[in-house]
Design a protein around this motif. Sequence first.
Motif, PDB file in Angstrom:
ATOM      1  N   THR A 123       0.825  -1.216   0.000  1.00  0.00           N
ATOM      2  CA  THR A 123       0.000   0.000   0.000  1.00  0.00           C
ATOM      3  C   THR A 123       0.859   1.266   0.000  1.00  0.00           C
ATOM      4  N   ASP A 124       2.146   1.123  -0.336  1.00  0.00           N
ATOM      5  CA  ASP A 124       3.075   2.240  -0.530  1.00  0.00           C
ATOM      6  C   ASP A 124       3.519   2.907   0.771  1.00  0.00           C
ATOM      7  N   GLU A 125       3.410   2.210   1.894  1.00  0.00           N
ATOM      8  CA  GLU A 125       4.020   2.713   3.125  1.00  0.00           C
ATOM      9  C   GLU A 125       5.468   2.249   3.186  1.00  0.00           C
ATOM     10  N   VAL A 126       6.346   3.107   3.676  1.00  0.00           N
ATOM     11  CA  VAL A 126       7.765   2.759   3.808  1.00  0.00           C
ATOM     12  C   VAL A 126       8.283   3.259   5.152  1.00  0.00           C
ATOM     13  N   LEU A 127       8.967   2.370   5.846  1.00  0.00           N
ATOM     14  CA  LEU A 127       9.661   2.705   7.091  1.00  0.00           C
ATOM     15  C   LEU A 127      11.158   2.578   6.835  1.00  0.00           C
ATOM     16  N   ILE A 128      11.916   3.623   7.151  1.00  0.00           N
ATOM     17  CA  ILE A 128      13.363   3.632   6.930  1.00  0.00           C
ATOM     18  C   ILE A 128      14.060   3.754   8.283  1.00  0.00           C
ATOM     19  N   THR A 129      14.968   2.820   8.556  1.00  0.00           N
ATOM     20  CA  THR A 129      15.799   2.884   9.755  1.00  0.00           C
ATOM     21  C   THR A 129      17.214   3.257   9.336  1.00  0.00           C
ATOM     22  N   MET A 130      17.742   4.339   9.932  1.00  0.00           N
ATOM     23  CA  MET A 130      19.084   4.819   9.623  1.00  0.00           C
ATOM     24  C   MET A 130      19.993   4.527  10.810  1.00  0.00           C
ATOM     25  N   LEU A 131      21.105   3.837  10.551  1.00  0.00           N
ATOM     26  CA  LEU A 131      21.992   3.332  11.592  1.00  0.00           C
ATOM     27  C   LEU A 131      23.282   4.142  11.631  1.00  0.00           C
ATOM     28  N   TYR A 132      23.671   4.560  12.851  1.00  0.00           N
ATOM     29  CA  TYR A 132      24.812   5.476  12.992  1.00  0.00           C
ATOM     30  C   TYR A 132      25.830   4.972  14.016  1.00  0.00           C
ATOM     31  N   LYS A 161      22.643   2.237  22.016  1.00  0.00           N
ATOM     32  CA  LYS A 161      21.744   2.516  23.147  1.00  0.00           C
ATOM     33  C   LYS A 161      20.837   3.711  22.886  1.00  0.00           C
ATOM     34  N   GLN A 162      20.500   3.952  21.618  1.00  0.00           N
ATOM     35  CA  GLN A 162      19.644   5.089  21.280  1.00  0.00           C
ATOM     36  C   GLN A 162      18.726   4.712  20.127  1.00  0.00           C
ATOM     37  N   LYS A 163      17.455   5.087  20.261  1.00  0.00           N
ATOM     38  CA  LYS A 163      16.471   4.871  19.207  1.00  0.00           C
ATOM     39  C   LYS A 163      15.524   6.061  19.189  1.00  0.00           C
ATOM     40  N   ILE A 164      15.430   6.731  18.039  1.00  0.00           N
ATOM     41  CA  ILE A 164      14.540   7.879  17.898  1.00  0.00           C
ATOM     42  C   ILE A 164      13.480   7.535  16.852  1.00  0.00           C
ATOM     43  N   VAL A 165      12.223   7.489  17.266  1.00  0.00           N
ATOM     44  CA  VAL A 165      11.098   7.228  16.368  1.00  0.00           C
ATOM     45  C   VAL A 165      10.435   8.562  16.069  1.00  0.00           C
ATOM     46  N   LEU A 166      10.483   8.997  14.814  1.00  0.00           N
ATOM     47  CA  LEU A 166       9.942  10.306  14.461  1.00  0.00           C
ATOM     48  C   LEU A 166       8.422  10.295  14.358  1.00  0.00           C
ATOM     49  N   SER A 167       7.840   9.181  13.912  1.00  0.00           N
ATOM     50  CA  SER A 167       6.374   9.099  13.821  1.00  0.00           C
ATOM     51  C   SER A 167       5.911   7.745  14.345  1.00  0.00           C
ATOM     52  N   GLU A 169       6.716   3.311  14.493  1.00  0.00           N
ATOM     53  CA  GLU A 169       7.742   2.280  14.310  1.00  0.00           C
ATOM     54  C   GLU A 169       7.175   1.065  13.581  1.00  0.00           C
ATOM     55  N   PHE A 170       6.097   1.262  12.834  1.00  0.00           N
ATOM     56  CA  PHE A 170       5.500   0.172  12.078  1.00  0.00           C
ATOM     57  C   PHE A 170       4.880   0.714  10.795  1.00  0.00           C
ATOM     58  N   VAL A 171       4.663  -0.201   9.852  1.00  0.00           N
ATOM     59  CA  VAL A 171       3.841   0.073   8.673  1.00  0.00           C
ATOM     60  C   VAL A 171       2.681  -0.916   8.708  1.00  0.00           C
ATOM     61  N   THR A 172       1.619  -0.634   7.975  1.00  0.00           N
ATOM     62  CA  THR A 172       0.446  -1.506   7.986  1.00  0.00           C
ATOM     63  C   THR A 172       0.245  -2.112   6.611  1.00  0.00           C
ATOM     64  N   GLU A 173       0.418  -3.429   6.554  1.00  0.00           N
ATOM     65  CA  GLU A 173       0.237  -4.175   5.302  1.00  0.00           C
ATOM     66  C   GLU A 173      -1.218  -4.603   5.162  1.00  0.00           C
ATOM     67  N   ARG A 185      -0.026  -4.961  11.223  1.00  0.00           N
ATOM     68  CA  ARG A 185       1.046  -4.051  11.586  1.00  0.00           C
ATOM     69  C   ARG A 185       2.372  -4.801  11.551  1.00  0.00           C
ATOM     70  N   GLN A 186       3.335  -4.233  10.832  1.00  0.00           N
ATOM     71  CA  GLN A 186       4.655  -4.838  10.728  1.00  0.00           C
ATOM     72  C   GLN A 186       5.661  -3.876  11.355  1.00  0.00           C
ATOM     73  N   TYR A 187       6.321  -4.352  12.406  1.00  0.00           N
ATOM     74  CA  TYR A 187       7.172  -3.484  13.210  1.00  0.00           C
ATOM     75  C   TYR A 187       8.624  -3.522  12.742  1.00  0.00           C
ATOM     76  N   GLU A 188       9.293  -2.418  12.931  1.00  0.00           N
ATOM     77  CA  GLU A 188      10.714  -2.285  12.600  1.00  0.00           C
ATOM     78  C   GLU A 188      11.544  -3.322  13.350  1.00  0.00           C
ATOM     79  N   GLN A 189      12.465  -3.949  12.614  1.00  0.00           N
ATOM     80  CA  GLN A 189      13.403  -4.948  13.131  1.00  0.00           C
ATOM     81  C   GLN A 189      12.694  -6.148  13.767  1.00  0.00           C
ATOM     82  N   SER A 190      11.463  -6.435  13.333  1.00  0.00           N
ATOM     83  CA  SER A 190      10.774  -7.669  13.691  1.00  0.00           C
ATOM     84  C   SER A 190      10.601  -8.499  12.432  1.00  0.00           C
TER      85      SER A 190
END
Length: 373
Positions: A123-132, A161-167, A169-173, A185-190
Motif C-alpha cells: 500500500t506504498d508505506e515505507v519505514l526507513i531505519t538509519m543506523l549510525y 543505546k539510542q532509538k529515535i522514532v519520528l512518527s 515504528e511500524f507500517v500496515t500491510e 502491523r509490521q514493526y521495525e526490526q521484527s
Amino acid sequence: MRCRHFGTCGSCSIYEAGYEAQLAHKKEGLSALLSPFYTGEIEAFASAPEHFRARAEYKIYHDGGRCGYAMRRLDKSGFVTIEECPMVSEAIESRMWRLQERINGDEPLKNRLFGVEFLSTTTDEVLITMLYHRKLDAAWEERAKTLEDALNVKIIGRSRKQKIVLSDEFVTESFRIGGREYRFRQYEQSFTQPNPGVNEKMIGWAMKMAEAYGRGDFCELYAGAGNFTIPLSGLFSKVIATEISKRSIHAAKQNCLLNGLENIAFVRMSSEEFTEALQNRRSFRRLEGVDLSSYDIGTVLVDPPRAGLDEQTRALISKFDTILYISCNPTTLVRDLQTLTRSHAIETAALFDQFPYTPHMEAGVLLTRPAVS
C-alpha cells in the motif's frame, strides 16, 4: 529481471537462466528431497520476477565525501557499491535513490551513517531505519523530520543505546485473501515475510488446506505476528497460538484488534514450554486466563526457524489429526518428516518462491493421520 550487478552483488546468486527455468529447477530439487515420503505433484507458487522484495538492508559505503549503498560481493571478498536494485519493491525503489541524494547533501544526516534498512508494504508505506556510529542529536532529528516529510516515509534513527522514532515504528500491510481484507502491523526490526506477493499465495494455500482437511480446534506454533493465525482463524471456532518473541506477541494482539477477531489466544511461549503445559508437566503464569483443557486441538500449523522442530515438538504435533508444516529450510523439513510420517501421510506439497535468484526454497506440506478402520 535484469541487473547490472549480477555476478558481483551477493544478493542474487542464480541469474544466468531465466526465471521460469530457475523455478522449475527448484521444483525438481524439492521433489527429490521429498521423494522418500511423497511422490505426488508439487504445486509451485511463483514470485513476481522483479520488485518483489518488501524488505532491504544496505551497508553505507563512504568514498570521497559521498556515500552510497553497498552489498556484500558474491565472491565474499568485500562489498560492492550498487547503482540499482530491481528486486526491491517499487515503494522502496521510488525512495531509496532520492534518500541517497538527500543524505549526500546534508552533513548531519550523512555523518557516520553506516547502514539503512527499508520496510515497505503493498500500500506504498515505507519505514526507513538509519543506523549510525554516533549519538544522534537535535540537529539530526530536525533534518530527519524534514526528510520524512519530503519522501512521505516514516524514519527511525538508531545508534548505540539510542532509538529515535519520528512518527511510527511500524507500517500496515493489507492482503486480500478469500474475498476478505486482512491488515497487519509490521514493526521495525521484527520478522515479516519478505515477499508479500508470495506470502499472500502462501496464506491462501494454507487456508485452502485447512478448510479441506482441518479438524477440531486450531493451534499454531511459531506464530510470529499472526501472519497465518489471523486469516486461518475464520475457519475454526477456537484458536491458540504461541510465539517466543515478546515484540511479535504484541504485534499479533494488535493485529487481532485491527481485524476484529476475538477467537484467538496468543501466548508468549516456546514450543517446548507449550508442550510441557499441554501435558500438565508444568504450569505457567503466562497462561493465566487460558483454559487449555477446553481446547480440542485437531489441526496444527508450524512455521519454525531454519533449525526446524525439536524432538518434543515433533512428538507433540504427531498427536494432532492434521499438520500444516511451512518450512524455510527443506533439509530440516526432511529430517522432521522422518518422524512425522510414522503417524501421518503427506496429502500434498507446495513450493513458495520467496527468494527468486537464490537457491533458497520455502516449502509447505500437509500431513493427515490415516483413518482407523
